[in-house]
Design a protein around this motif. Sequence first.
Motif, short mmCIF file in Angstrom:
data_model
loop_
_atom_site.label_atom_id
_atom_site.label_comp_id
_atom_site.label_asym_id
_atom_site.label_seq_id
_atom_site.Cartn_x
_atom_site.Cartn_y
_atom_site.Cartn_z
N ARG A 89 0.87 -1.04 -0.18
CA ARG A 89 -0.08 -0.09 -0.02
C ARG A 89 0.98 1.16 0.08
NH1 ARG A 89 -2.78 -1.55 4.24
NH2 ARG A 89 -4.22 -2.81 3.17
N ASP A 90 2.06 1.21 0.84
CA ASP A 90 2.84 2.33 0.86
C ASP A 90 3.61 2.72 -0.35
OD1 ASP A 90 2.05 2.88 3.42
OD2 ASP A 90 3.74 1.86 4.43
N SER A 91 3.62 1.65 -1.21
CA SER A 91 4.65 1.58 -2.24
C SER A 91 3.79 1.74 -3.58
CB SER A 91 5.58 0.61 -2.43
OG SER A 91 6.52 0.30 -1.45
N PHE A 92 2.63 1.33 -3.67
CA PHE A 92 1.65 1.21 -4.94
C PHE A 92 0.50 1.93 -4.85
CE2 PHE A 92 4.85 -2.38 -5.78
CZ PHE A 92 5.32 -2.08 -6.77
N GLY A 93 0.28 2.32 -3.69
CA GLY A 93 -1.04 3.12 -3.66
C GLY A 93 -2.24 2.30 -3.03
N ALA A 182 9.41 -3.69 -5.96
CA ALA A 182 8.95 -5.14 -5.47
C ALA A 182 10.09 -5.62 -4.66
CB ALA A 182 8.70 -5.97 -6.89
N GLU A 183 11.35 -5.38 -4.90
CA GLU A 183 12.24 -6.04 -4.07
C GLU A 183 12.29 -5.45 -2.72
OE1 GLU A 183 16.13 -6.67 -1.86
OE2 GLU A 183 15.48 -4.80 -3.03
N TYR A 184 12.13 -4.14 -2.56
CA TYR A 184 12.25 -3.29 -1.55
C TYR A 184 10.84 -3.78 -0.76
CZ TYR A 184 11.60 1.24 1.29
OH TYR A 184 11.47 2.12 2.26
N VAL A 185 9.66 -3.89 -1.41
CA VAL A 185 8.54 -4.30 -0.48
C VAL A 185 8.69 -5.62 0.14
CG1 VAL A 185 6.19 -5.12 -0.70
CG2 VAL A 185 6.82 -2.75 -2.05
N MET A 186 9.32 -6.71 -0.75
CA MET A 186 9.55 -7.95 -0.15
C MET A 186 10.47 -8.02 1.15
SD MET A 186 7.46 -9.99 -1.67
CE MET A 186 8.17 -11.55 -0.90
N ARG A 187 11.52 -7.25 1.14
CA ARG A 187 12.48 -7.08 2.14
C ARG A 187 12.00 -6.57 3.25
NH1 ARG A 187 15.96 -4.15 -0.11
NH2 ARG A 187 15.81 -2.27 0.82
N ARG A 188 11.09 -5.44 3.20
CA ARG A 188 10.48 -4.87 4.49
C ARG A 188 9.44 -5.85 4.99
NH1 ARG A 188 11.56 0.44 5.38
NH2 ARG A 188 9.54 0.62 6.35
N GLY A 189 8.51 -6.21 3.89
CA GLY A 189 7.47 -7.21 4.21
C GLY A 189 7.84 -8.16 5.23
N TYR A 190 8.98 -8.79 4.93
CA TYR A 190 9.14 -10.06 5.92
C TYR A 190 10.55 -9.86 6.62
CZ TYR A 190 5.98 -12.54 2.78
OH TYR A 190 4.68 -13.07 2.00
N SER A 191 10.57 -8.48 6.95
CA SER A 191 11.59 -8.39 7.76
C SER A 191 11.08 -8.16 9.36
CB SER A 191 12.57 -7.20 7.37
OG SER A 191 13.60 -6.91 8.49
N PRO A 192 11.85 -8.88 10.47
CA PRO A 192 11.34 -8.58 11.72
C PRO A 192 11.24 -7.12 12.18
CG PRO A 192 13.28 -10.52 11.57
CD PRO A 192 12.98 -9.69 10.18
N ALA A 193 12.09 -6.53 11.64
CA ALA A 193 12.17 -4.79 11.94
C ALA A 193 12.66 -4.03 10.84
CB ALA A 193 12.87 -4.47 13.21
N PRO A 200 17.31 8.12 5.44
CA PRO A 200 18.00 8.41 4.09
C PRO A 200 19.22 7.25 4.09
CG PRO A 200 19.02 9.80 5.74
CD PRO A 200 17.84 9.23 6.47
N THR A 201 18.52 5.96 4.31
CA THR A 201 19.38 4.57 4.07
C THR A 201 19.55 4.52 2.27
OG1 THR A 201 17.45 3.11 3.83
CG2 THR A 201 18.51 3.73 6.15
N PRO A 202 20.65 3.74 2.23
CA PRO A 202 20.63 3.41 0.57
C PRO A 202 19.61 2.87 0.04
CG PRO A 202 22.63 3.02 1.79
CD PRO A 202 21.93 3.28 2.73
N GLY A 203 18.83 1.85 0.77
CA GLY A 203 17.61 1.15 0.20
C GLY A 203 16.57 2.16 0.16
N ASN A 204 16.09 2.74 1.25
CA ASN A 204 15.04 3.84 1.15
C ASN A 204 15.37 4.91 -0.14
OD1 ASN A 204 13.93 2.66 3.32
ND2 ASN A 204 14.47 4.28 4.67
N ARG A 205 16.67 5.31 -0.15
CA ARG A 205 16.71 6.22 -1.35
C ARG A 205 16.46 5.63 -2.76
NH1 ARG A 205 22.31 9.10 0.03
NH2 ARG A 205 21.89 10.37 -1.84
N ARG A 206 17.11 4.31 -2.95
CA ARG A 206 16.62 3.89 -4.09
C ARG A 206 15.27 3.69 -4.63
NH1 ARG A 206 21.16 0.63 -2.55
NH2 ARG A 206 19.86 -0.97 -1.98
N ALA A 207 14.56 3.20 -3.38
CA ALA A 207 13.14 2.74 -3.40
C ALA A 207 12.29 4.20 -3.88
CB ALA A 207 12.48 2.20 -2.63
#
Length: 458
Positions: A89-93, A182-193, A200-207
């Motif tokens: 939802r946060d990524s694709f509306g 999509a890779e960003y969503v999957m990594r965050r969706g299945y991460s414990p935290a 401004p982390t590299p992953g956040n900035r790329r996404a």
Amino acid sequence: MAVDTTIGTEVPGPAGTPLLGSLLDLRSDSLGTFLRAQQAHGDVVRITAGPPGLRAQMYCVFSPEGAQQVLASESANFRKDNVFYQEVRDSFGNGLLTSQDEDYLRQRRLVQPLFTRRRVDGYAGAVAAETAASIGGWHDGAVVDVSDEMMRLALRAVARILFGTDVDETVGVVDRCFPVIAEYVMRRGYSPANFPRHWPTPGNRRAAAAMDELYGVCDRIVAERQAAGEAGEGGQDLLTLLAAARSDGDAGFDATELRDQVLVFLLAGHETTATSLAFALHLLARHPEQQARAHEEVDRVLGGRPPQAADLDRLPYLTRVLKEAMRLYPAAPVIGRRAVAATEIGGYTVPAGADVIVSPWVTHRHPQHWPDPDRFDPDRFTPEQEAGRPRYAWFPFGGGPRACIGQHFSMLESVIALAMILDRYAFDAVDPEVPVTTGITLRPTGPARCRLRARPRP
């Protein structure tokens, strides 16, 4: 009289490791982990993952009856409230895929008239044109990766239907940005935290850069179309119809809502169909007898002419091939929900607030309903065979009130494209096996190459 002693008892499941539970197994092979859990523990399984203090529990439901309960008969108790859907939802509306409650009902009312069979059948010409263009560069003896080729074809087809003539720029942006998001969503969706998205982390900035580019092109096309006040290709492109959609007392979508629907249709409308087509071709390439039957049907029904929407009912074997490909390689192999209230499923109690998983990947291989489940056999989907199975033994489009609104479009596009490809070419498999993993949708992790053999033209 025997007494069922499982109700209220602990749901069985793999022990995993003391420190991380099944986290590493899920990260390395989530689909295999779910399948092995069903084989070892049955149709209701609890899987724990993560370190102490951040440990998550998933209640996995693998029987057709359980899937029907979660998705259909008790769907109000199982909501899209989990972490994964929030990341989508946060990524694709907040479009049809992710919205809930009144938002979802309103969107469905506005969009449903655009997906009637008659309306969808009108897109057959666009699908045929994009298929002809996509395979126009193929030649006898060439080796093509059908996964890449079908992804490109399906994306161009859905972009043309959405935007009319505004295809090329959109396709380039989607092709570039979707995998990053999509890779960003999957990594965050299945991460414990997770770190907050605004850090401004590299992953956040790329996404964020990918989302800005994707949102930008969609917003520009929406604004141009609204300013022009006129249709695109023949007045029938889906964006024009969405912008004009109204229902009783509802003024329709604003610009942000239009963008959200477009993003969902781009996401769900190309990756799912591409997966079905790619694996149908890959499986036919590995099974010459079934490929010969498919060629015979195409030759007999079409005789070299382009297929039309009316031909879908005349191509039953191609339809069975696609259904069997979707059984073995469902584009949505795992579907998540969150339980509102404690519920009994399969004799076990699933607690309130629990994350609940149903898995077409596992249920489509359930040995009680699919003998020799890994064997490719399109004749599993004759009318007689289908009538003898539970409704939710096969559910690649989900089910219940949240079933995919575009399933007829997906089948139309898939049958037309497959028929046109088989009319021109035969296929030999170069890669006998194609490993897969689950992202937002199922995706191959290796090539799916086939060698082309041009067929004689009539």
